[in-house]
Every structure is written in C-alpha cells, then in structure tokens.
Design a protein around this motif. Structure first.
Motif, PDB file in Angstrom:
ATOM      1  N   MET A 210      16.676  20.693  19.638  1.00  0.00           N
ATOM      2  CA  MET A 210      18.028  20.402  18.909  1.00  0.00           C
ATOM      3  C   MET A 210      18.127  20.767  17.240  1.00  0.00           C
ATOM      4  SD  MET A 210      19.060  16.397  19.968  1.00  0.00           S
ATOM      5  CE  MET A 210      20.343  16.505  19.085  1.00  0.00           C
ATOM      6  N   LEU A 211      16.873  20.657  16.740  1.00  0.00           N
ATOM      7  CA  LEU A 211      16.671  21.228  15.322  1.00  0.00           C
ATOM      8  C   LEU A 211      16.687  23.012  15.108  1.00  0.00           C
ATOM      9  CD1 LEU A 211      16.400  20.994  12.266  1.00  0.00           C
ATOM     10  CD2 LEU A 211      13.693  20.685  12.594  1.00  0.00           C
ATOM     11  N   MET A 212      15.993  23.223  16.367  1.00  0.00           N
ATOM     12  CA  MET A 212      15.934  25.030  16.273  1.00  0.00           C
ATOM     13  C   MET A 212      17.059  25.411  16.645  1.00  0.00           C
ATOM     14  SD  MET A 212      12.209  25.097  18.512  1.00  0.00           S
ATOM     15  CE  MET A 212      10.488  25.129  17.624  1.00  0.00           C
ATOM     16  N   LEU A 213      17.887  24.788  17.473  1.00  0.00           N
ATOM     17  CA  LEU A 213      19.315  25.271  18.014  1.00  0.00           C
ATOM     18  C   LEU A 213      20.267  25.416  16.860  1.00  0.00           C
ATOM     19  CD1 LEU A 213      20.942  26.089  20.428  1.00  0.00           C
ATOM     20  CD2 LEU A 213      21.755  23.867  20.692  1.00  0.00           C
ATOM     21  N   ALA A 214      20.185  24.496  15.875  1.00  0.00           N
ATOM     22  CA  ALA A 214      20.845  24.500  14.711  1.00  0.00           C
ATOM     23  C   ALA A 214      20.338  25.625  13.817  1.00  0.00           C
ATOM     24  CB  ALA A 214      20.957  23.236  13.904  1.00  0.00           C
ATOM     25  N   LEU A 215      19.198  26.065  13.638  1.00  0.00           N
ATOM     26  CA  LEU A 215      18.673  26.987  13.051  1.00  0.00           C
ATOM     27  C   LEU A 215      18.857  28.353  13.431  1.00  0.00           C
ATOM     28  CD1 LEU A 215      15.267  25.529  11.774  1.00  0.00           C
ATOM     29  CD2 LEU A 215      17.229  25.890  10.315  1.00  0.00           C
ATOM     30  N   SER A 216      19.209  28.518  14.986  1.00  0.00           N
ATOM     31  CA  SER A 216      19.490  29.790  15.611  1.00  0.00           C
ATOM     32  C   SER A 216      20.779  30.205  15.084  1.00  0.00           C
ATOM     33  CB  SER A 216      19.626  29.608  17.078  1.00  0.00           C
ATOM     34  OG  SER A 216      18.387  29.178  17.750  1.00  0.00           O
TER      35      SER A 216
ATOM     36  N   PHE B 169      16.458  38.277  29.132  1.00  0.00           N
ATOM     37  CA  PHE B 169      16.825  37.836  27.748  1.00  0.00           C
ATOM     38  C   PHE B 169      16.018  36.623  27.628  1.00  0.00           C
ATOM     39  CE2 PHE B 169      20.789  40.191  29.347  1.00  0.00           C
ATOM     40  CZ  PHE B 169      20.675  41.117  28.376  1.00  0.00           C
ATOM     41  N   GLY B 170      14.900  36.637  27.805  1.00  0.00           N
ATOM     42  CA  GLY B 170      14.004  35.471  27.600  1.00  0.00           C
ATOM     43  C   GLY B 170      14.431  34.302  27.928  1.00  0.00           C
ATOM     44  N   THR B 171      14.800  33.298  27.086  1.00  0.00           N
ATOM     45  CA  THR B 171      15.047  31.984  27.276  1.00  0.00           C
ATOM     46  C   THR B 171      16.580  31.905  27.107  1.00  0.00           C
ATOM     47  OG1 THR B 171      14.606  31.296  25.131  1.00  0.00           O
ATOM     48  CG2 THR B 171      12.914  30.925  26.875  1.00  0.00           C
ATOM     49  N   GLU B 172      17.071  33.131  26.860  1.00  0.00           N
ATOM     50  CA  GLU B 172      18.537  33.122  26.840  1.00  0.00           C
ATOM     51  C   GLU B 172      19.146  32.695  25.146  1.00  0.00           C
ATOM     52  OE1 GLU B 172      20.752  34.752  28.939  1.00  0.00           O
ATOM     53  OE2 GLU B 172      19.020  35.066  30.264  1.00  0.00           O
ATOM     54  N   ALA B 173      18.272  32.370  24.598  1.00  0.00           N
ATOM     55  CA  ALA B 173      18.600  31.652  23.142  1.00  0.00           C
ATOM     56  C   ALA B 173      17.997  32.404  21.976  1.00  0.00           C
ATOM     57  CB  ALA B 173      18.377  30.051  23.068  1.00  0.00           C
ATOM     58  N   LEU B 174      18.736  32.563  20.981  1.00  0.00           N
ATOM     59  CA  LEU B 174      18.043  33.268  19.712  1.00  0.00           C
ATOM     60  C   LEU B 174      17.072  32.437  19.051  1.00  0.00           C
ATOM     61  CD1 LEU B 174      21.196  34.571  17.829  1.00  0.00           C
ATOM     62  CD2 LEU B 174      19.387  36.032  18.578  1.00  0.00           C
ATOM     63  N   LEU B 175      16.162  33.056  18.120  1.00  0.00           N
ATOM     64  CA  LEU B 175      14.791  32.592  17.762  1.00  0.00           C
ATOM     65  C   LEU B 175      15.815  31.436  16.639  1.00  0.00           C
ATOM     66  CD1 LEU B 175      12.665  35.399  16.784  1.00  0.00           C
ATOM     67  CD2 LEU B 175      12.110  33.469  18.232  1.00  0.00           C
ATOM     68  N   PRO B 176      15.193  30.275  16.183  1.00  0.00           N
ATOM     69  CA  PRO B 176      13.964  29.729  16.799  1.00  0.00           C
ATOM     70  C   PRO B 176      14.018  29.063  17.966  1.00  0.00           C
ATOM     71  CG  PRO B 176      14.704  28.470  14.950  1.00  0.00           C
ATOM     72  CD  PRO B 176      15.652  29.584  14.988  1.00  0.00           C
TER      73      PRO B 176
ATOM     74  N   GLY C 282      15.199  30.012  21.048  1.00  0.00           N
ATOM     75  CA  GLY C 282      14.669  30.473  22.209  1.00  0.00           C
ATOM     76  C   GLY C 282      13.748  31.909  21.674  1.00  0.00           C
ATOM     77  N   THR C 283      13.805  32.786  22.562  1.00  0.00           N
ATOM     78  CA  THR C 283      12.892  33.882  22.434  1.00  0.00           C
ATOM     79  C   THR C 283      13.746  35.140  22.079  1.00  0.00           C
ATOM     80  OG1 THR C 283      12.991  34.552  24.691  1.00  0.00           O
ATOM     81  CG2 THR C 283      11.063  33.274  23.785  1.00  0.00           C
ATOM     82  N   LEU C 284      15.064  35.396  21.977  1.00  0.00           N
ATOM     83  CA  LEU C 284      15.649  36.696  21.361  1.00  0.00           C
ATOM     84  C   LEU C 284      15.744  36.700  19.937  1.00  0.00           C
ATOM     85  CD1 LEU C 284      19.137  36.021  23.479  1.00  0.00           C
ATOM     86  CD2 LEU C 284      17.384  37.858  23.724  1.00  0.00           C
ATOM     87  N   ARG C 285      15.527  37.805  19.683  1.00  0.00           N
ATOM     88  CA  ARG C 285      15.253  38.407  18.455  1.00  0.00           C
ATOM     89  C   ARG C 285      16.713  38.800  17.903  1.00  0.00           C
ATOM     90  NH1 ARG C 285      10.214  42.802  18.391  1.00  0.00           N
ATOM     91  NH2 ARG C 285       8.457  41.350  18.790  1.00  0.00           N
TER      92      ARG C 285
END
Length: 403
Positions: A30-36, A207-214, A216-219
């Motif tokens: 959840m924290l990583m999603l916010a930072l994405s 598209f990796g895990t489909e989510a942006l860093l951090p 997921g794996t999308l740059r």
C-alpha cells in the motif's frame, strides 16, 4: 550488514512480485502504491524537460542505438545486445557497447590511457574500459556482470562502462574509433541522443507486474512505449502473439515488431569449460542457484530440459557470491547427492572458485533466435550499416518524447 541488506532486497522483491504474504507485506504494498504516483510525476516531468529542450541532450555525431525496456530486469536484454553487436561487427561496423555497469565496484584509481599523440588522458575523463575489442582489461567485479559477459563473448567489440554514458561515448569514438554505439539498457538514459530505440517486451509478462515503481516493475508508464522505433517481443514459445501485438499497438502504432525466443544452447562447466548438450540434463538430480530478477523462469527452463530440480537457492539480483556462501551450498548439494549444479551465464561471472568441487557446476548458455520478423531484422541491420560513420543528425524527432 551485507547479508541483512541482501535479505531486505530479496524481501522487497518478493513484496513487488506478490511472493511475500502477510500483514507487513500488505502494508508495504500500500505504501509503495502511494509512492508510485509520485514516481510517475517525476518520470513524466523529466521527459517533458527533454522534449522542450529545457534539459540538454548530447549529440556525439555518431550512430547511437539504444536497447532497453519499460520494466526492471527479466526481458532478456543482454543476449539481444550480443546478437546485434555481433551482427553489426560482422557487417563491418566498429561497435562499442556503453553500459552503466550496474553494481560494479569502483576502481581504486582510473585506468591509464594515452592518446594517439602520446599524451595521457586525465582520470576524470576516463571511463572504465572493460574491453578494447582485442583484450579484456577488467574483471567482473569492476566491470559489472553484463558488461563482462558481453566482453567475454564478443571479440572485436569494445565495452565501456560509466554512469555518464556521454563521457563513455566520447571516449569510445575518439580512442576506440567506434562508429556505432550500442547503449545497453538505454531507454531511460536521455542525456545521450538515441538514433534508434529498440524496446524489449517479455511475452510472458509484457508490462511486468503492470504497476510503476516502487509498487511494480514498470520504469515508465505503458504509453511511453511510443518512443520505440522497434519492438522485440522476447521469450516467445512459438504460440501466437496476436493478442499481445494488438495490445502493444494501443501504445505504438508504427514500430516494427520482431518476435524472438531466448533458447538454451548448451551447458558449460564453469571451471573446466567443457560443454555438454542440453540432453545431459535429462533425469539428473540438479541444484539451481541464481542471483537474477526472476529466478522462477530460469528454474522452470532447467526443469523443461528434463532435470529434476531438488534444491533451489535464490539470491537478490546481481548478488556477488562469497566463498562462504558457495562452500555452504556445495556442501548441501554433496550431502543431498546432487548430480550437478546449474546457474545462469550472468551468475557464472560472479561465481568464486571453491577449494573443493565435489559436484560439477555448469551454466546454461542462452542465445536469441528470431521466430518472426526476419525481414524486419534484415531491414534494421541494413539501415544501421548504411548509416555514415559520422552522423550530422539523429534519426528520430525530439517530439517523440511523450508527456
């Protein structure tokens, strides 16, 4: 401390890929999603700065080809770089590969190098020269895994490492007489102008895990695929990619597409260098050890070749194995009566020689084979080989950097 950091990195990877379960992993996701969201803003702002010429992009007057991806690791980039470099070399280009040397160790002092007139090059202008094309000058810990592997496999192709790839490119042109620069993992490196952008897409996880860093794996956001001049769909298994191509066309309607597979070719003993056919694995009790982004793919590949994988030892990506770790692993394999140990070619360059080798250790050699798009590949090579040794322009428009 090193072991704790490595363990934390592995846990972070497990969180991103969904392997880690429980309350702590859920909160971290959840924290990583916010930072994405913040990460997306930073990425797109940076692209906008380059697009509007508010951030300087360097033009070195020489053909620059970027080979990269939208995701972090796992697309099979290094074998594609090797294939492209070898093909261009064989067609008469003087190729130099520019890499940042991810996780490579800093030299105690810069390498010594003299210009043609005999004057030494100042240390602040010296990148790390892994290979001149005739000789390998650095070991893997200073070169980085992929640059050392490329240097070992590519006679006649120089390999230069520096985080500042503009500096590395200038050196390659002036001192190594390169007329073609291959920018390894270069999609996000915009300080150096790209003539052509080759973008790799993994058929098994486009598209990796489909989510942006951090999280997921999308740059970068998926829409940034529009920067690609060519799209290589990697790790194909021969089945139809029509649905994937239709999806890719939503983001890039004009890039030519090549479908390829990253197939195992043979096994090679790390220490005796003897080669064995892939059939050598059939029915063998095998231990798999790796330090790569997606170890599951490697382990499944070994199993598909008929091996009985009884032991799996995974480290974080680019982990530099210690003698203690390898000795402990070898003892475990000896106790379990394993027939052999298998690792990846990338891990092989970081594998220390143990005092005793009671179980033979092999790496799996992987090479690229084009399945569909041979005509596109030939047109690409012809286009690159027709390019003059010095370019007064780049082959693409700055307007292709999306916001």
């Amino acid at each position: 401390m090193k072991e704790q950091l490595d363990e934390l990195e592995r846990w972070g990877s497990d969180v991103i890929f969904g392997r880690a379960k429980g309350f702590r992993a859920t909160v971290m996701r959840m924290l990583m999603l916010a930072l994405s969201g913040l990460y997306r803003l930073i990425v797109q702002t940076r692209l906008c700065l380059f697009r509007k010429n508010w951030k300087q992009q360097h033009h070195l007057g020489t053909l620059v080809v970027s080979i990269g991806n939208l995701t972090v690791g796992g697309t099979g980039k290094t074998p594609v770089v090797e294939l492209l470099a070898r093909t261009l070399r064989d067609r008469g280009r003087t190729v130099s590969i520019l890499s940042r040397g991810y996780k490579s160790k800093k030299l105690d002092e810069p390498q010594k190098w003299k210009r043609a007139d005999g004057t030494p090059i100042p240390g602040d202008l010296m990148p790390k020269v892994v290979s001149t094309g005739r000789a390998i000058l650095l070991e893997s810990k200073f070169a980085g895994d992929e640059p050392f592997m490329l240097a070992s496999n590519l006679d006649g192709v120089s390999v230069v490492v520096d985080k500042n790839r503009v500096k590395g490119g200038r050196f390659a042109i002036r001192e190594l007489l390169a007329d073609t620069l291959l920018l390894d993992d270069g999609m996000q490196y915009l300080n150096l102008a790209h003539g052509i952008d080759i973008v790799l897409v993994d058929a098994t996880a486009p598209f990796g895990t489909e989510a942006l860093l951090p999280r997921g794996t999308l740059r970068e956001p998926k829409k940034n695929l529009r920067r690609a001049s060519y799209i290589f769909i990697t790790k194909c298994d021969g089945s139809s990619n029509e649905a994937l191509i239709e999806r890719l066309r939503k983001y890039n309607r004009v890039a030519e597409i090549i479908e390829c597979t990253h197939g195992p070719k043979y096994l090679q003993n790390l220490f005796t260098h003897e080669r064995e056919p892939l059939s050598f694995l059939e029915g063998k009790y095998t231990a798999a050890i790796s330090g790569i982004a997606v170890p599951e793919n490697f382990e499944r590949q070994v199993e598909r070749l008929g091996a009985k994988v009884e032991i799996r030892r995974r480290f974080s990506d680019h982990h530099r194995f210690s003698r203690k770790e390898i000795s402990k692993f070898l003892s475990r394999c000896t106790e379990r009566d394993m027939d052999l140990i298998v690792t990846t070619e990338k891990d092989a360059v970081r594998f220390p020689r143990p005092a005793q080798i009671e179980v033979p250790v092999y790496f799996l050699r992987i090479e690229v084979q084009i399945l569909k798009g041979h005509d596109v590949w030939e047109r690409l090579i012809d286009r690159l080989c027709r390019a003059p040794a010095t370019e007064g322009h780049i082959m693409r428009s700055r307007g292709s950097y999306p916001v």
